[in-house]
Design an enzyme around this catalytic site. Structure first.
Site, PDB file in Angstrom:
ATOM      1  N   CYS A   2       4.204  13.303  -3.408  1.00 37.71           N
ATOM      2  CA  CYS A   2       3.725  11.868  -3.344  1.00 37.71           C
ATOM      3  C   CYS A   2       3.036  10.950  -2.304  1.00 37.71           C
ATOM      4  O   CYS A   2       4.761  11.966  -1.960  1.00 37.71           O
ATOM      5  CB  CYS A   2       3.546  11.587  -4.872  1.00 37.71           C
ATOM      6  SG  CYS A   2       3.172  12.039  -6.288  1.00 37.71           S
ATOM      7  N   GLY A  81       8.545  13.051  -5.921  1.00 45.64           N
ATOM      8  CA  GLY A  81       9.458  14.115  -5.673  1.00 45.64           C
ATOM      9  C   GLY A  81       9.893  14.451  -7.574  1.00 45.64           C
ATOM     10  O   GLY A  81       8.582  14.360  -8.502  1.00 45.64           O
TER      11      GLY A  81
END
Length: 222
Positions: A2, A81
Site C-alpha cells: 500500500c 505492511g
C-alpha cells in the site's frame, strides 16, 4: 503493498481542506502501490492530514479502508505492511475489554493495540513489517514508525512550513513547494555504494527513516 502519505502544518496557516488536498495529491502518486482504493482524512481542527492508497489483501471490504480511526476514537492511522499472527493479538485484546470490531483487518487490530498500550507499547508487542503514521488527537502528536528490518520504506521532509511524509520520494515531490535540489554528498555515496544510505536521500530536503525508528512531533512543537 500500500502507499501512505501525509502532511503536518508547522506554520498553522492552512485550512483542513487545503491539507486534505495536499495529502490527496501526494497519495495519488502512489497509485501503483495501491490500485484498489484510496482515502483521505484531515483533522477538523487543522494541522494534519493523511492520504492512502490501498492494495486490498486482508478484509477487502469497506471495514478495511484507511485512514482508519481506533476503536475509542483517539487515534487515526495509515498503515502499509502486515501484522503476523494478528488474530492472536485480537483474541488477547478481547480478554482485556471486548472490542467492538468493525471488520477483520490487521490495521484494526493494530489500532486497538495502540488504544490499549500506546504506539510504542503496541509496536513492541507486535510482529510486523510496516511503515506507519499515527495521529494522537489527545496529545496532538504525530508518530511515524518503520519496522525493524526496514522492509517498508518511509520518507519525510520539510517544505514551506510543512512536514511531509510518504512511502516514496515522489509523494513528497507532489507538493509544489518541495525542493528537489540534489544532495551532492548523497550522490557521491550512491556512486560509491550503488545506493543512498539512510537517513540521507538523493534530495537535500528529504530523509529516509532508518529501520526500527520512530519520529514524533507534537502540533504545539510545530
Amino acid at each position: 503493498m500500500c502507499g501512505i502519505a501525509g502532511v503536518i502544518d508547522q506554520a498553522g496557516t492552512r485550512s483542513p481542506d487545503a491539507l486534505a488536498d495536499i495529502a490527496y495529491r501526494m497519495a495519488a502518486t502512489l497509485r501503483r502501490r495501491g490500485p484498489d482504493d484510496d482515502g483521505v482524512w484531515a483533522d477538523p481542527s487543522g494541522r494534519i492530514a493523511f492520504g492512502f492508497r490501498r492494495l486490498a489483501v486482508v478484509d477487502t471490504g469497506a471495514a478495511g479502508s484507511q485512514p482508519m480511526r481506533s476503536p475509542n476514537g483517539r487515534y487515526v492511522a495509515v498503515f502499509n505492511g502486515e501484522m503476523y499472527g494478528y488474530q492472536r493479538q485480537r483474541e488477547q485484546l478481547d480478554t482485556f475489554d471486548r472490542v467492538r470490531w468493525q471488520g477483520h483487518s490487521d490495521t484494526e487490530v493494530l489500532l486497538a493495540a495502540i488504544d490499549r498500550w500506546g504506539v510504542r507499547g503496541a509496536l513492541t508487542r507486535s510482529n510486523a513489517m510496516l511503515a506507519l503514521a499515527v495521529w494522537d488527537s489527545s496529545t496532538r502528536t504525530l508518530t511515524l514508525a518503520r519496522d525493524r528490518l526496514g522492509e517498508k520504506p518511509l520518507y519525510y521532509g520539510w517544505t514551506d512550513g510543512l512536514l511531509v511524509f510518504g512511502s516514496e520520494l515522489k509523494a513528497l515531490r507532489a507538493v509544489p513547494s518541495f525542493d528537489t535540489a540534489i544532495d551532492d554528498e548523497a550522490l557521491a555515496l550512491y556512486l560509491r555504494h550503488t545506493f543512498v544510505p539512510h537517513p540521507r536521500t538523493i534530495f537535500r530536503s528529504a530523509r529516509q527513516m532508518p529501520p526500527g525508528s520512530l519520529l514524533e512531533m507534537r502540533a504545539s512543537d510545530a
